[in-house]
Design an enzyme around this catalytic site. Structure first.
Site, PDB file in Angstrom:
ATOM      1  N   GLY A 349      -9.414   9.241   3.272  1.00 35.53           N
ATOM      2  CA  GLY A 349      -8.891  10.011   2.160  1.00 35.53           C
ATOM      3  C   GLY A 349      -8.742   9.144   0.937  1.00 35.53           C
ATOM      4  O   GLY A 349      -9.000   7.947   0.965  1.00 35.53           O
ATOM      5  N   GLY A 351      -6.022   8.089  -1.764  1.00 36.78           N
ATOM      6  CA  GLY A 351      -4.622   8.108  -2.160  1.00 36.78           C
ATOM      7  C   GLY A 351      -4.495   7.806  -3.637  1.00 36.78           C
ATOM      8  O   GLY A 351      -5.486   7.531  -4.314  1.00 36.78           O
ATOM      9  N   GLY A 352      -3.264   7.875  -4.127  1.00 44.49           N
ATOM     10  CA  GLY A 352      -3.033   7.631  -5.532  1.00 44.49           C
ATOM     11  C   GLY A 352      -3.389   6.208  -5.930  1.00 44.49           C
ATOM     12  O   GLY A 352      -3.710   5.935  -7.075  1.00 44.49           O
ATOM     13  N   PHE A 353      -3.344   5.289  -4.965  1.00 45.13           N
ATOM     14  CA  PHE A 353      -3.562   3.894  -5.297  1.00 45.13           C
ATOM     15  C   PHE A 353      -4.918   3.393  -4.830  1.00 45.13           C
ATOM     16  O   PHE A 353      -5.211   2.214  -4.902  1.00 45.13           O
ATOM     17  CB  PHE A 353      -2.453   3.031  -4.696  1.00 45.13           C
ATOM     18  CG  PHE A 353      -1.086   3.429  -5.184  1.00 45.13           C
ATOM     19  CD1 PHE A 353      -0.613   2.960  -6.396  1.00 45.13           C
ATOM     20  CD2 PHE A 353      -0.301   4.295  -4.449  1.00 45.13           C
ATOM     21  CE1 PHE A 353       0.632   3.334  -6.861  1.00 45.13           C
ATOM     22  CE2 PHE A 353       0.946   4.678  -4.911  1.00 45.13           C
ATOM     23  CZ  PHE A 353       1.418   4.200  -6.123  1.00 45.13           C
ATOM     24  N   GLY A 354      -5.710   4.291  -4.317  1.00 43.55           N
ATOM     25  CA  GLY A 354      -7.034   3.877  -3.871  1.00 43.55           C
ATOM     26  C   GLY A 354      -7.409   4.552  -2.571  1.00 43.55           C
ATOM     27  O   GLY A 354      -6.583   5.202  -1.925  1.00 43.55           O
ATOM     28  N   VAL A 356      -8.585   5.198   1.362  1.00 44.10           N
ATOM     29  CA  VAL A 356      -8.139   4.700   2.661  1.00 44.10           C
ATOM     30  C   VAL A 356      -9.278   4.853   3.652  1.00 44.10           C
ATOM     31  O   VAL A 356      -9.934   5.888   3.703  1.00 44.10           O
ATOM     32  CB  VAL A 356      -6.916   5.489   3.164  1.00 44.10           C
ATOM     33  CG1 VAL A 356      -6.398   4.902   4.458  1.00 44.10           C
ATOM     34  CG2 VAL A 356      -5.827   5.506   2.120  1.00 44.10           C
ATOM     35  N   LYS A 370      -6.090   0.495   3.361  1.00 43.42           N
ATOM     36  CA  LYS A 370      -5.990   1.021   1.992  1.00 43.42           C
ATOM     37  C   LYS A 370      -6.537  -0.015   1.032  1.00 43.42           C
ATOM     38  O   LYS A 370      -6.133  -1.167   1.056  1.00 43.42           O
ATOM     39  CB  LYS A 370      -4.539   1.342   1.644  1.00 43.42           C
ATOM     40  CG  LYS A 370      -4.390   1.881   0.221  1.00 43.42           C
ATOM     41  CD  LYS A 370      -2.961   2.306  -0.064  1.00 43.42           C
ATOM     42  CE  LYS A 370      -2.688   3.703   0.430  1.00 43.42           C
ATOM     43  NZ  LYS A 370      -3.100   4.736  -0.529  1.00 43.42           N
ATOM     44  N   ASP A 467       6.064   8.814  -5.029  1.00 42.12           N
ATOM     45  CA  ASP A 467       4.951   9.745  -4.816  1.00 42.12           C
ATOM     46  C   ASP A 467       5.059  10.412  -3.451  1.00 42.12           C
ATOM     47  O   ASP A 467       4.113  10.454  -2.681  1.00 42.12           O
ATOM     48  CB  ASP A 467       3.612   9.031  -4.990  1.00 42.12           C
ATOM     49  CG  ASP A 467       2.465  10.022  -5.232  1.00 42.12           C
ATOM     50  OD1 ASP A 467       2.744  11.196  -5.547  1.00 42.12           O
ATOM     51  OD2 ASP A 467       1.300   9.618  -5.090  1.00 42.12           O
TER      52      ASP A 467
END
Ligand SMILES: *[C@@H]1O[C@H](CO)[C@@H](O)[C@H](O)[C@H]1NC(C)=O
Ligand SMILES: *[C@@H]1O[C@H](CO)[C@@H](O)[C@H](O)[C@H]1NC(C)=O
Ligand SMILES: *[C@@H]1O[C@H](CO)[C@@H](O)[C@H](O)[C@H]1NC(C)=O
Ligand SMILES: *[C@@H]1O[C@H](CO)[C@@H](O)[C@H](O)[C@H]1NC(C)=O
Ligand SMILES: *[C@@H]1O[C@H](CO)[C@@H](O)[C@H](O)[C@H]1NC(C)=O
Ligand SMILES: *[C@@H]1O[C@H](CO)[C@@H](O)[C@H](O)[C@H]1NC(C)=O
Ligand SMILES: *[C@@H]1O[C@H](CO)[C@@H](O)[C@H](O)[C@H]1NC(C)=O
Length: 658
Positions: A349, A351-354, A356, A370, A467
């Site tokens: 998926g 995520g907001g930070f990059g 995964v 991640k 988040d």
């Protein structure tokens, strides 16, 4: 320091390992006496460190791998005058583009530098490709000095007949490759030999003239048959051409040949085993080369992106952080291998930070990796300090951080893998939502609350998640919730506590108003997100993108409206209709409303929330209209609300609508 020091270092042990591995297997199964890569280095001399020639060479070699394709032949030159570098590579035509890229990567980023350090000219022959560079312009010049013939060490029973057939076949192939216009200087041919088939292949570098190609292959045939006239197979590496023949279709199945089993009956099993081992071994050799190559490539690409500011390798990391050995540190190479080079098929998926990725470690453990994509403003040192702090956090409702990797700008966090995916996947799909019966839902809500409480108050660090949302809640095998991405806000935040931030990382639908509008965040913004999450879990509906009725633009507004109208029963997810308890539903919903109060001050702390969730007898404050219930609707009922209640202290009255 040598520019390629870091690049090479992590790969060499692996490479050596693969040589040893291959050699042992080859000796066992008697295929080739040794294995590629083979090399010839210059006797014309060495270039000096940091010379323009070295720079030109490095630049040129760096550009090769991404372009490599098996169907195209490649020559290139870089630099001016006597610092000019000429390079040429050739992949065997039958391999896939991917194999070609791996092969060229291994050759250009690892082997040619390692085998011919500082050499002004060099050639390296790999299993599926060859690479050559020189300070002299060799394009279009036939060159069969240093031809390298290699024989399959298994012998043929009738060498005379066999070698004359091979010779005839190769002659025919030489003609096809050189003079058939559509052959691209590549040809294969099969010929029957007794009850077997000879598979033969020839290829020239396409800078040659047709006559030179023919000349090269004739010479190659001669060289190989002179030396290996009794072998069942052989190949010849040359700067200008390549030739190979075997009794199995080595070019038909890409780089994973599956030879036909030998026919001799009493030797059948043994022969078959040898073939299988050979196939496996060739496969694993390829794999090793491919792995080394692509990690080297990955490194190379990575290094190119690397800026000089605040980056350091993992060797430096270990020097600077001797204590870090207490924590699992993963090197980039092993992460490459574990995640199949961060391939899309491993992606779990975004995520907001990059993104995964799913990874499988050498010991077989499954992990989620991640790959942080927005951490570039933060130096590696601060990052490492933060991660080491965050790794100390342990709670049953937090996803466990197993380790991390910092290498240049690459920053990876390695978490335990959660097979049941995330809450949003299960909750917002009617098919899977049915799995979440009433008691499971309450358990999930309770678990999330305890996880957040731990972050806010029980851990030594005060962590504001920033988040919280359904996709950041992962579920383990027993559907226990595990908060993920915790500490990310801390990693990326400028300061602690209530703060003002320019980069708002939250997600629409979960963001507290003061955070969404003014960038102000505090533990109470997490409480708000928790409230949204709670109501989503109870109702099985998404807050964002909620279009139930025209009157209510969001799930919160809709829920509040039904609450005011004493119709909350309509909110209940029909999929839990048989298992829910109405009093519990009412209490949880009530707590949810308290959490989404517009004024952060009116929202309870997580410790109050946990107490409220637990205590069946605890009386709850009357909530004000929640935020985001917008405009006309919000203010319609305001006068009827009891404002005197403090949700942080003791409760004042029990005014639940029935
Ligand atoms: C070039 O350098 C290598 C080691 O880097 C050395 O072994 C070799 O002898 C040198 N060749 C010449 C011609 O100086
Ligand atoms: C390989 O790459 C070349 C050029 O990049 C392309 O033309 C060709 O179609 C590719 N072949 C395959 C099998 O993908
Ligand atoms: C072949 O290439 C090597 C290396 O580039 C060079 O030393 C040699 O002189 C060349 N031979 C011929 C015949 O061009
Ligand atoms: C094949 O023949 C050569 C000599 O022609 C011999 O040295 C070698 O041992 C033989 N190999 C096998 C596997 O019998
Ligand atoms: C193979 O080559 C050897 C010399 O290397 C020669 O004596 C022998 O006759 C050749 N065998 C055949 C079948 O050509
Ligand atoms: C190669 O052999 C095939 C028959 O096996 C024949 O048709 C073809 O003309 C030959 N090609 C050349 C260039 O000799
Ligand atoms: C020339 O090469 C093409 C492509 O490899 C092949 O299809 C064709 O049959 C060849 N022509 C001759 C005369 O061998």
């Amino acid at each position: 320091m040598n520019h390629f020091h870091c690049l090479l270092k992590p790969n060499i042990p692996l490479l050596l390992l693969s040589f040893i591995h291959i050699n042992i297997l080859y000796n066992l199964t008697c295929a080739f006496p040794s294995s590629p890569p083979y090399n010839f280095c210059s006797n014309a001399g060495n270039y000096t460190e940091n010379s323009p020639f070295q720079k030109n060479l490095n630049d040129l070699l760096q550009t090769l791998p991404p372009k490599a394709s098996s169907s195209e032949f490649y020559i290139a030159a870089n630099g001016n005058d006597h610092d000019k570098v000429y390079a040429l590579y050739m992949c065997l035509n039958y391999v896939s583009n991917e194999t070609c890229r791996y092969c060229i990567t291994a050759a250009s980023q690892v082997d040619i530098r390692k085998l011919c350090p500082n050499s002004k000219e060099a050639v390296v022959y790999e299993e599926y490709c060859q690479l050559r560079y020189s300070n002299d312009n060799f394009f279009g010049k036939l060159n069969f000095s240093d031809n390298l013939p290699l024989g399959n060490v298994q012998n043929i029973s009738d060498p005379e007949k066999f070698s004359s057939l091979v010779s005839k076949t190769l002659r025919n192939l030489t003609n096809s490759a050189a003079y058939n216009v559509s052959s691209n200087m590549y040809a294969t041919k099969e010929a029957s030999y007794k009850d077997k088939t000879i598979y033969a292949l020839v290829q020239c570098t396409r800078d040659l003239s047709r006559d030179d190609c023919s000349e090269c292959l004739k010479r190659a045939t001669q060289d190989v048959l002179l030396k290996y006239n009794s072998s069942v197979g052989a190949r010849l590496f040359s700067r200008s051409c390549f030739l190979r023949y075997e009794l199995y279709p080595f070019y038909k199945n890409g780089y994973d040949p599956t030879p036909s089993p030998p026919e001799n009956d009493n030797k059948k099993d043994k022969g078959r085993k040898i073939w299988i081992i050979t196939a496996l071994m060739i496969g694993s050799a390829c794999l090793a080369i491919a792995l080394v190559g692509s990690c080297a490539y990955y490194h190379a690409v990575n290094k190119r992106k690397k800026r000089s500011k605040g980056v350091f390798s993992h060797h430096e990391f270990q020097r600077n952080y001797p204590k870090a050995q207490e924590f699992p540190y993963f090197d980039l190479t092993s992460m490459c291998l574990a995640t199949n080079y961060f391939s899309d098929s491993n992606k779990l998926g975004q995520g907001g930070f990059g993104p995964v990725y799913k990874g499988i470690l050498k010991d077989g453990r499954e992990v989620a990796v991640k790959r942080l994509s927005i951490g570039s403003e933060q130096g590696s040192e601060e990052f490492t300090t933060e991660v080491l702090l965050i790794m100390k956090l342990q709670h049953v409702n937090l996803v466990r951080l197993l380790g991390f990797c910092v290498d240049g700008e690459e920053k990876l966090l390695v978490y335990e893998y959660m097979p049941n995916s995330s809450l949003d996947v299960i909750l917002f799909d009617p098919k899977t939502r049915a799995k979440l019966n009433w008691s499971r839902r309450l358990k999930i809500i309770d678990g999330i609350a305890r996880g957040i409480l731990y972050l806010h108050e029980d851990s030594r660090l005060r962590i504001i998640h920033r988040d919280l949302k359904a996709s950041n809640i992962l579920l383990d095998n027993d559907m226990n919730p595990k908060i993920s991405d915790f500490g990310m806000a801390r990693i990326f935040a400028e300061s602690e506590g209530e703060a003002n931030t320019a980069t708002i990382v939250g997600t629409y639908g979960y963001m507290a108003p003061e955070y969404a509008m003014e960038g102000l965040y505090s533990i109470k913004s997490d409480v708000f997100s928790f409230g949204v999450l709670l109501i989503e879990i109870l109702t099985g509906r998404r807050n964002a993108g909620f279009h139930q009725t025209k009157r209510a633009p969001s799930l919160l507004a809709y829920a509040w409206q039904l609450w005011r109208e004493d119709k909350v029963v309509e909110l209940i997810d029909p999929l839990v209709a048989d298992s829910y308890n109405f009093d519990e539903f009412l209490r949880y919903l009530h707590i949810g409303f308290l959490c989404v109060q517009e004024d952060a001050y009116d929202r309870p702390t997580m410790s109050s929330v946990v107490v409220m969730l637990k205590g069946e007898s605890t009386a709850l404050c009357q909530p004000k209209p929640p935020t985001f219930s917008t405009g006309r609707f919000t203010h319609l009922h305001e006068s009827s609300v009891d404002y005197s209640c403090s949700v942080n202290g003791a409760t004042v009255s029990d005014v639940m609508p029935r």
